[in-house]
Design an enzyme around this catalytic site. Structure first.
Site, PDB file in Angstrom:
ATOM      1  N   CYS A   1       1.064   5.344  -4.886  1.00 15.91           N
ATOM      2  CA  CYS A   1      -0.231   6.684  -4.357  1.00 15.91           C
ATOM      3  C   CYS A   1      -1.128   5.962  -3.681  1.00 15.91           C
ATOM      4  O   CYS A   1      -2.198   4.814  -3.649  1.00 15.91           O
ATOM      5  CB  CYS A   1      -1.184   7.789  -5.912  1.00 15.91           C
ATOM      6  SG  CYS A   1      -2.234   8.260  -6.050  1.00 15.91           S
TER       7      CYS A   1
ATOM      8  N   CYS B   1      -4.779   6.790  -4.894  1.00 20.54           N
ATOM      9  CA  CYS B   1      -5.035   5.658  -6.558  1.00 20.54           C
ATOM     10  C   CYS B   1      -5.912   4.165  -5.755  1.00 20.54           C
ATOM     11  O   CYS B   1      -6.340   3.096  -6.780  1.00 20.54           O
ATOM     12  CB  CYS B   1      -3.932   5.003  -6.921  1.00 20.54           C
ATOM     13  SG  CYS B   1      -3.137   6.531  -7.474  1.00 20.54           S
TER      14      CYS B   1
END
Length: 174
Positions: A98, A101
């Site tokens: 991600c 993230c």
């Protein structure tokens, strides 16, 4: 060039997580019981990948970030360190793959460290702990929960800037 940079960032993240898990463990709970105080496994990044070599033990200095942030190992660890925590906990549900993230994680760690122990941060990799992601209804990453006395008191999904994160943490602490 972008692929090389992405690989280097992924290796750095892996190295940080490895070191955080090694540093945060008590010797009796260690995953690698064969390591003694005389030998320390030192991960090194190289263009070909991550390698681990043995080197003499040395003093390791940690920052406040490593004292206030920890990786969740399993369900019972989550129960002990998050649900049963007397300190408010920010839970960062994330994934290795991600991109957002990778931006939010360090930013959130920095903001949590600025709170000087009034709040701690638990990191949960959704690929490793799918059961926790399902239990806490995580449908996208990054998802961040604010937990106090075992209850979810606030939540957000996606990236936030430092001012928004500070307001989120102040609300949790206050």
């Amino acid at each position: 060039m972008e692929t090389i940079l992405a690989n280097m960032m992924a290796q750095r993240l892996l190295l940080r997580r490895f070191l955080a898990s090694v540093i945060s463990r008590k010797p009796s709970q260690g995953r690698w019981p064969h390591l003694t105080s005389r030998a320390l496994q030192t991960p090194q990044c190289s263009p070909g990948g991550l390698t681990v070599t043995l080197s003499p033990a040395r003093t390791m200095y940690t920052t406040r970030i490593s004292l206030t942030t920890f990786n969740i190992q399993d369900g019972p660890d989550f129960q002990d360190r998050v649900v049963n925590s007397e300190t408010p906990v920010v839970v960062d549900f994330h994934a290795q793959w991600c991109g957002p993230c990778k931006i939010l994680g360090p930013r959130l760690e920095k903001m949590v460290a600025k709170q000087h122990g009034k709040v701690v941060m638990a990191k949960v990799d959704i690929d490793d702990h799918t059961d926790l992601a399902i239990e806490y209804e995580v449908s996208a990453v990054p998802t961040v929960l604010a937990m106090k006395n075992g209850d979810v008191v606030d939540k957000f999904v996606g990236i936030k800037d430092e001012d928004q994160l500070e307001a989120f943490l102040k609300k949790l602490i206050g």
